[in-house]
Write a protein that holds these residues in place. Structure first.
Motif, PDB file in Angstrom:
ATOM      1  N   VAL A  57      -4.771 -25.809  77.417  1.00 19.67           N
ATOM      2  CA  VAL A  57      -4.092 -27.063  77.712  1.00 19.67           C
ATOM      3  C   VAL A  57      -2.591 -26.813  77.696  1.00 19.67           C
ATOM      4  N   ALA A  58      -1.899 -27.290  78.718  1.00 19.10           N
ATOM      5  CA  ALA A  58      -0.445 -27.099  78.776  1.00 19.10           C
ATOM      6  C   ALA A  58       0.240 -27.883  77.664  1.00 19.10           C
ATOM      7  N   GLY A  59       1.304 -27.295  77.111  1.00 14.72           N
ATOM      8  CA  GLY A  59       2.086 -27.986  76.099  1.00 14.72           C
ATOM      9  C   GLY A  59       2.607 -29.307  76.622  1.00 14.72           C
ATOM     10  N   GLY A  60       2.445 -30.366  75.881  1.00 10.90           N
ATOM     11  CA  GLY A  60       2.804 -31.701  76.317  1.00 10.90           C
ATOM     12  C   GLY A  60       1.604 -32.508  76.769  1.00 10.90           C
ATOM     13  N   ASP A  61       0.521 -31.805  77.132  1.00 18.27           N
ATOM     14  CA  ASP A  61      -0.713 -32.480  77.550  1.00 18.27           C
ATOM     15  C   ASP A  61      -1.753 -32.509  76.445  1.00 18.27           C
ATOM     16  N   GLU A  62      -1.419 -31.918  75.289  1.00 11.67           N
ATOM     17  CA  GLU A  62      -2.388 -31.893  74.197  1.00 11.67           C
ATOM     18  C   GLU A  62      -2.670 -33.300  73.691  1.00 11.67           C
ATOM     19  N   GLN A  63      -3.831 -33.468  73.099  1.00  6.31           N
ATOM     20  CA  GLN A  63      -4.220 -34.758  72.562  1.00  6.31           C
ATOM     21  C   GLN A  63      -5.035 -34.549  71.284  1.00  6.31           C
ATOM     22  N   PRO A  64      -5.239 -35.600  70.504  1.00  5.47           N
ATOM     23  CA  PRO A  64      -6.012 -35.456  69.273  1.00  5.47           C
ATOM     24  C   PRO A  64      -7.376 -34.812  69.526  1.00  5.47           C
ATOM     25  N   GLY A  65      -7.752 -33.912  68.636  1.00  9.01           N
ATOM     26  CA  GLY A  65      -8.997 -33.163  68.789  1.00  9.01           C
ATOM     27  C   GLY A  65      -8.791 -31.786  69.370  1.00  9.01           C
ATOM     28  N   ASP A  66      -7.642 -31.550  70.024  1.00  9.72           N
ATOM     29  CA  ASP A  66      -7.313 -30.224  70.551  1.00  9.72           C
ATOM     30  C   ASP A  66      -6.892 -29.306  69.405  1.00  9.72           C
ATOM     31  N   LEU A  67      -6.847 -28.025  69.702  1.00  8.60           N
ATOM     32  CA  LEU A  67      -6.425 -27.042  68.716  1.00  8.60           C
ATOM     33  C   LEU A  67      -5.087 -26.441  69.126  1.00  8.60           C
ATOM     34  N   VAL A  68      -4.245 -26.154  68.144  1.00 12.01           N
ATOM     35  CA  VAL A  68      -2.951 -25.523  68.389  1.00 12.01           C
ATOM     36  C   VAL A  68      -2.925 -24.212  67.618  1.00 12.01           C
ATOM     37  N   PHE A  69      -2.526 -23.127  68.313  1.00 11.08           N
ATOM     38  CA  PHE A  69      -2.623 -21.773  67.760  1.00 11.08           C
ATOM     39  C   PHE A  69      -1.243 -21.161  67.557  1.00 11.08           C
ATOM     40  N   PHE A  70      -1.190 -20.230  66.567  1.00 12.15           N
ATOM     41  CA  PHE A  70       0.072 -19.599  66.197  1.00 12.15           C
ATOM     42  C   PHE A  70      -0.114 -18.093  66.026  1.00 12.15           C
ATOM     43  N   ASN A  71       0.934 -17.359  66.390  1.00  6.80           N
ATOM     44  CA  ASN A  71       0.949 -15.918  66.185  1.00  6.80           C
ATOM     45  C   ASN A  71       1.359 -15.673  64.733  1.00  6.80           C
ATOM     46  N   ALA A  72       0.380 -15.691  63.840  1.00  5.47           N
ATOM     47  CA  ALA A  72       0.653 -15.545  62.411  1.00  5.47           C
ATOM     48  C   ALA A  72      -0.531 -14.882  61.735  1.00  5.47           C
TER      49      ALA A  72
END
Length: 365
Positions: free
Chosen positions: A283-298
């Motif tokens: 999902v493109a940044g800005g189009d995310e919505q509740p229930g989506d997942l956000v990932f990090f390089n960590a």
């Protein structure tokens, strides 16, 4: 009636009358006391904003040196902690660097602490001045951009203090972060009282979404009933500890709490972050919505194409995450300020999950 009993009766009557006068004549005395909700609470009903920007009180303006005040506000905003908490730590530790006690401007005090924010040298990086190009384990920071983390430099020390408070629970759990800074509850109480005086509102604000009062609006705003169930379960885990490999019910890791939240809605997704990243539709940044997942390089063994940390989007800019053992309990935080964000995915658009949703729908008919 004896004389002693009469006197007691008269005193009780006078006390009752005085209380009645206070209530009738000065009701604001009972309702205008500023409140501080410890451990993640909040007084605001706005469940979308970050930490509210506190105005500078007259007390703060007259007490804090101008250069220190600028640094507290700058790094409070940059790191994401309350500037007045930072300033209160600086006041309590060294009177904003004005103290002449040992360890403030050189050397260390009896406990091995140094600088205006009184870092233990062991937690700063093993020595008072650390080259930022070298590998070190600590909070040494370069606030003035000279390539050195100098524990005696106000810019470096205040930036390091902001990072330490952030890592240990601020801005959501201020008291926990302060207790980690100096393990005494009397110290925490003193810093909080100073911080209240420094803020124009006379309070210490925390992110509204740190409060359980904001759960219902988040769930109600979910784009579907399934997402509402996912959010409802996930938000109910807030406050539980991080445990690597944990899938509940008492503790979770970052992907474990998401895995369990989807299961609570009757859906099965991969268990680990490494598996969850390729599973969902990007999902493109800005189009995310509740229930989506956000990932990090960590995390160890991770990279731009192999993110090692994940959070669950609960509203625009906000996620629920189980970050790490030393990062405090599971909580709602901001993902917008994270510099190592890799991207978003939508597991609900995975073909396998779509089939699961159809089966769930047919089962209810």
């Amino acid at each position: 009636m004896t004389t002693s009993k009469f006197r007691l009766f008269l005193l009780l009557g006078l006390a009752g009358a005085l209380l009645l006068v206070l209530v009738v004549v000065s009701p604001m005395l009972l309702i205008s006391v500023p409140s501080f909700i410890s451990d993640g609470g909040g007084t605001s009903t706005d469940c979308t904003d970050d930490v509210q920007v506190e105005g500078v009180s007259d007390s703060a303006a007259s007490d804090i040196p101008a250069d220190y005040l600028e640094l507290y506000k700058k790094y409070g905003k940059e790191i994401g902690v309350q500037w007045n908490i930072l300033a209160a730590v600086g006041k309590r530790e060294t009177d904003h660097g004005r103290s002449n006690l040992p360890g403030v401007k050189s050397g260390t005090n009896y406990a091995g602490a140094a600088g205006p924010m009184q870092f233990l040298i062991s937690t700063w990086g093993g020595k008072a001045r650390v080259s930022m190009s070298s590998e070190f384990n600590g909070y040494a920071s370069d606030g003035d951009g000279d390539g050195v983390g100098d524990v005696y430099n106000p810019a470096d020390a205040i930036l390091g203090a902001a990072k330490m408070l952030k890592r240990n629970g601020a801005p959501e759990n201020v008291r926990r972060a302060l207790f980690t800074y100096n393990r005494a509850w009397w110290y925490v109480d003193q810093v909080v009282e100073i911080a209240k005086k420094y803020a124009e509102s006379g309070d210490v604000r925390v992110p509204p979404q740190a409060s359980e009062e904001c759960d219902d609006p988040l769930v109600a705003a979910a784009p579907s009933e399934v997402v509402a169930k996912i959010l409802q379960f996930a938000l109910a885990q807030r406050g539980k500890p991080y445990l690597w490999g944990g899938t509940g019910p008492d503790a979770f890791d970052c992907s474990g709490v998401i895995y369990a939240a989807y299961r609570a809605a009757g859906l099965t997704i991969p268990r680990t972050t490494f598996e969850q990243w390729p599973f969902g539709v990007k999902v493109a940044g800005g189009d995310e919505q509740p229930g989506d997942l956000v990932f990090f390089n960590a995390g160890p063994g991770t990279g731009p194409d192999r993110p090692g940390h994940v959070g669950l989007v609960v509203s625009k800019g906000k996620m629920l995450e189980a970050r790490c053992r030393l990062c405090g309990p599971i909580k709602v935080t901001s993902y917008q300020a994270r510099g190592n964000r890799v991207g978003f995915t939508r597991p609900l658009q995975n073909p396998d999950v779509l089939d699961q949703l159809k089966r769930l729908q047919n089962a209810t008919l």
